[in-house]
Scaffold this motif. Structure first.
Motif, PDB file in Angstrom:
ATOM      1  N   UNK A  17       0.847  -1.191   0.000  1.00 61.88           N
ATOM      2  CA  UNK A  17       0.000   0.000   0.000  1.00 61.88           C
ATOM      3  C   UNK A  17       0.886   1.248   0.000  1.00 61.88           C
ATOM      4  N   UNK A  18       0.432   2.279  -0.745  1.00 62.86           N
ATOM      5  CA  UNK A  18       1.154   3.535  -0.841  1.00 62.86           C
ATOM      6  C   UNK A  18       0.222   4.698  -0.506  1.00 62.86           C
ATOM      7  N   UNK A  19       0.759   5.717   0.174  1.00 68.70           N
ATOM      8  CA  UNK A  19      -0.030   6.904   0.491  1.00 68.70           C
ATOM      9  C   UNK A  19      -0.287   7.766  -0.731  1.00 68.70           C
ATOM     10  N   UNK A  20       0.709   7.899  -1.602  1.00 66.74           N
ATOM     11  CA  UNK A  20       0.571   8.788  -2.769  1.00 66.74           C
ATOM     12  C   UNK A  20       1.251   8.183  -3.987  1.00 66.74           C
ATOM     13  N   UNK A  21       0.706   7.091  -4.511  1.00 67.98           N
ATOM     14  CA  UNK A  21       1.307   6.447  -5.688  1.00 67.98           C
ATOM     15  C   UNK A  21       1.209   7.365  -6.901  1.00 67.98           C
ATOM     16  N   UNK A  22       2.075   7.169  -7.907  1.00 67.29           N
ATOM     17  CA  UNK A  22       2.071   8.042  -9.079  1.00 67.29           C
ATOM     18  C   UNK A  22       1.022   7.674 -10.128  1.00 67.29           C
ATOM     19  N   UNK A  65      -5.688  17.420  -4.436  1.00 66.93           N
ATOM     20  CA  UNK A  65      -6.606  17.014  -3.382  1.00 66.93           C
ATOM     21  C   UNK A  65      -6.128  15.731  -2.719  1.00 66.93           C
ATOM     22  N   UNK A  66      -5.985  15.757  -1.422  1.00 62.53           N
ATOM     23  CA  UNK A  66      -5.492  14.604  -0.683  1.00 62.53           C
ATOM     24  C   UNK A  66      -6.495  13.458  -0.763  1.00 62.53           C
ATOM     25  N   UNK A  67      -5.960  12.267  -0.949  1.00 65.19           N
ATOM     26  CA  UNK A  67      -6.823  11.089  -0.970  1.00 65.19           C
ATOM     27  C   UNK A  67      -7.671  10.967  -2.206  1.00 65.19           C
ATOM     28  N   UNK A  68      -7.263  11.653  -3.299  1.00 72.43           N
ATOM     29  CA  UNK A  68      -8.067  11.629  -4.513  1.00 72.43           C
ATOM     30  C   UNK A  68      -8.129  10.244  -5.139  1.00 72.43           C
ATOM     31  N   UNK A  69      -6.973   9.562  -5.160  1.00 70.62           N
ATOM     32  CA  UNK A  69      -6.927   8.271  -5.849  1.00 70.62           C
ATOM     33  C   UNK A  69      -7.841   7.261  -5.171  1.00 70.62           C
ATOM     34  N   UNK A  70      -8.847   6.749  -5.885  1.00 76.89           N
ATOM     35  CA  UNK A  70      -9.738   5.741  -5.308  1.00 76.89           C
ATOM     36  C   UNK A  70      -9.072   4.370  -5.364  1.00 76.89           C
ATOM     37  N   UNK A  71      -9.104   3.637  -4.289  1.00 77.03           N
ATOM     38  CA  UNK A  71      -8.456   2.335  -4.255  1.00 77.03           C
ATOM     39  C   UNK A  71      -9.197   1.351  -5.160  1.00 77.03           C
ATOM     40  N   UNK A  72      -8.511   0.263  -5.466  1.00 79.81           N
ATOM     41  CA  UNK A  72      -9.109  -0.787  -6.291  1.00 79.81           C
ATOM     42  C   UNK A  72     -10.388  -1.316  -5.652  1.00 79.81           C
ATOM     43  N   UNK A 129     -10.260 -10.767 -19.865  1.00 83.37           N
ATOM     44  CA  UNK A 129     -10.275  -9.698 -18.870  1.00 83.37           C
ATOM     45  C   UNK A 129      -8.998  -8.885 -19.004  1.00 83.37           C
ATOM     46  N   UNK A 130      -9.036  -7.650 -18.518  1.00 81.53           N
ATOM     47  CA  UNK A 130      -7.865  -6.784 -18.618  1.00 81.53           C
ATOM     48  C   UNK A 130      -7.872  -5.743 -17.498  1.00 81.53           C
ATOM     49  N   UNK A 131      -6.705  -5.516 -16.912  1.00 81.01           N
ATOM     50  CA  UNK A 131      -6.521  -4.492 -15.886  1.00 81.01           C
ATOM     51  C   UNK A 131      -5.298  -3.670 -16.262  1.00 81.01           C
ATOM     52  N   UNK A 132      -5.415  -2.341 -16.214  1.00 79.87           N
ATOM     53  CA  UNK A 132      -4.300  -1.463 -16.553  1.00 79.87           C
ATOM     54  C   UNK A 132      -4.133  -0.381 -15.496  1.00 79.87           C
ATOM     55  N   UNK A 133      -2.876  -0.116 -15.136  1.00 81.41           N
ATOM     56  CA  UNK A 133      -2.519   1.027 -14.299  1.00 81.41           C
ATOM     57  C   UNK A 133      -1.497   1.857 -15.072  1.00 81.41           C
ATOM     58  N   UNK A 134      -1.745   3.159 -15.182  1.00 83.03           N
ATOM     59  CA  UNK A 134      -0.813   4.074 -15.825  1.00 83.03           C
ATOM     60  C   UNK A 134      -0.247   5.000 -14.756  1.00 83.03           C
ATOM     61  N   UNK A 173       9.504   7.657  -1.282  1.00 91.02           N
ATOM     62  CA  UNK A 173       8.983   8.903  -1.867  1.00 91.02           C
ATOM     63  C   UNK A 173       7.475   8.845  -2.035  1.00 91.02           C
ATOM     64  N   UNK A 174       6.949   7.682  -2.450  1.00 91.13           N
ATOM     65  CA  UNK A 174       5.507   7.550  -2.672  1.00 91.13           C
ATOM     66  C   UNK A 174       4.742   7.041  -1.453  1.00 91.13           C
ATOM     67  N   UNK A 175       5.418   6.940  -0.330  1.00 94.60           N
ATOM     68  CA  UNK A 175       4.717   6.650   0.921  1.00 94.60           C
ATOM     69  C   UNK A 175       4.344   5.199   1.106  1.00 94.60           C
TER      70      UNK A 175
END
Length: 283
Positions: A13-18, A120-127, A158-163, A277-279
Motif C-alpha cells: 500500500x502507498x499513500x501517494x502512488x504516481x 486534493x489529498x486522498x483523490x486516488x480511489x483504491x481498487x 479480462x484486462x486491468x491497466x494502471x498508468x 517517496x511515494x509513501x
C-alpha cells in the motif's frame, strides 16, 4: 485447481502512488445486432445524469493473450483479430474522473486523475472502490444487451491497466537517472561520440502463473498533455488474460489476478528510494 491470489489487505500500500489512470476491461464475442445507435440508447436509459457526455472514437480491435503452441511471435505477443470496422463510444462523467467505453465487443471502465483535482489529498480511489463500480455498470450493460435484442455476453478476456506518470523533478532530472527509480533498466556504458541516454521506450512481458495471463510493462519517456507539457516517465502495467473454465478463471477472478500482479510487480520493480517517496506503508 486452486489459484492462490493474495488478499487485497496483504498487497503493498502507498499513500501517494504516481498512478494517473486505472482501467478495468472486458472483451466478449462481437454482438451481431449491435449498432452505433445502441450506445446512445444505453447512455440515456441505463445511466444516471452524472454521465454527462458521449463521443465516438476509433474502434478497438479484438486482442487475445495466447500461450504455449498458440503463442504468436514477431509483431507482438498479443494476437489481434481483424473485424468489420465499427465504432467505440466514450461516455464521460461530468466530473471527468470516470469514463465508460463501449463497442460491440468491449466494455471498459476508466478512472482518470484530472488537472483540477491533482492536489486534493486522498483523490486516488483504491481498487476496492473501482471494482464494485465496474460490476454495477457492467450489470446494467448486460441487461441492456438483452433488452435491446442482442444476445447474452460471451466473455473471452479480462484486462486491468494502471498508468503511472513520474514527472521530471520527482526522483529524476535526466534519462540517465531512470535506473535509480527502475533498477531493472540499464544503459550501456560508452564513450563513443560522447553518447548519453536521451530516451527510453521499452516493454517487458511477464507470464502470470500457469497461463493465467500476461503482464505487459512499458516504460516510456513522454511529455504530458502536449509536446510542450512536462516531461515524465510513463510506466504502464497491463495484465490481460483469457477466461479459463478449467482453471476457474472468470472475469472477476481475472481482475483479482491482474490487480495483484500489477501491484506486486510495481512494488518489486521500483527502488527503495521510490518506495519511500511515494509513501509505502511498510518502510
Amino acid at each position: 485447481m486452486t489459484i492462490n491470489i493474495p488478499k487485497f489487505e496483504d498487497l503493498p500500500k502507498y499513500d501517494s502512488p504516481p498512478v494517473v489512470e486505472t482501467v478495468l476491461g472486458i472483451q466478449f464475442e462481437p454482438l451481431i445486432s449491435y449498432r452505433s445507435a445502441h450506445a446512445g440508447w444505453y447512455w440515456k436509459n441505463y445511466l444516471d445524469e452524472k454521465w454527462g457526455s458521449i463521443k465516438e472514437v476509433p474502434f478497438l480491435q479484438d486482442q487475445f493473450e495466447l500461450f504455449g503452441d498458440k503463442k504468436k511471435w514477431g509483431s507482438g505477443i498479443g494476437f489481434s483479430v481483424e473485424t468489420i470496422p465499427a465504432s467505440r463510444h466514450q461516455i464521460i462523467r461530468t466530473d471527468n474522473t470516470r469514463m465508460l467505453q463501449i463497442q460491440n465487443s468491449r466494455f471498459i471502465y476508466n478512472w482518470k486523475l484530472t488537472d483540477g483535482n491533482k492536489k486534493k489529498k486522498g483523490l486516488y480511489p483504491s481498487y476496492e472502490k473501482i471494482e464494485p463500480e465496474f460490476h454495477q455498470l457492467f450489470d446494467s450493460f448486460k441487461k441492456f444487451s438483452i433488452d435491446s435484442g442482442n444476445e447474452e455476453l460471451n466473455i473471452n478476456q479480462w484486462e486491468v491497466t494502471y498508468v503511472n506518470y513520474i514527472e521530471k523533478g520527482q526522483l529524476w532530472e535526466t534519462v540517465a537517472d531512470w535506473p535509480d527509480i527502475l533498477p531493472w533498466l540499464s544503459f550501456p556504458a560508452t564513450d563513443v561520440m560522447q553518447q548519453k541516454p536521451d530516451g527510453v521506450n521499452t516493454e517487458l512481458l511477464l507470464m502470470i502463473g500457469e497461463n493465467y495471463g500476461r503482464l505487459h510493462v512499458t516504460a516510456q519517456h513522454v511529455r504530458i498533455g502536449s509536446d510542450k507539457g512536462p516531461e515524465a516517465i510513463s510506466l504502464k502495467l497491463t495484465a490481460r488474460g483469457p477466461i479459463n473454465d478449467e482453471l476457474g478463471i472468470d472475469y472477476r477472478t481475472g481482475f483479482k489476478i491482474g490487480h495483484a500482479s500489477i501491484v506486486q510487480s510495481f512494488h518489486s520493480m521500483i527502488s527503495k528510494e521510490a518506495r519511500v517517496f511515494w509513501g509505502f506503508k511498510g518502510e
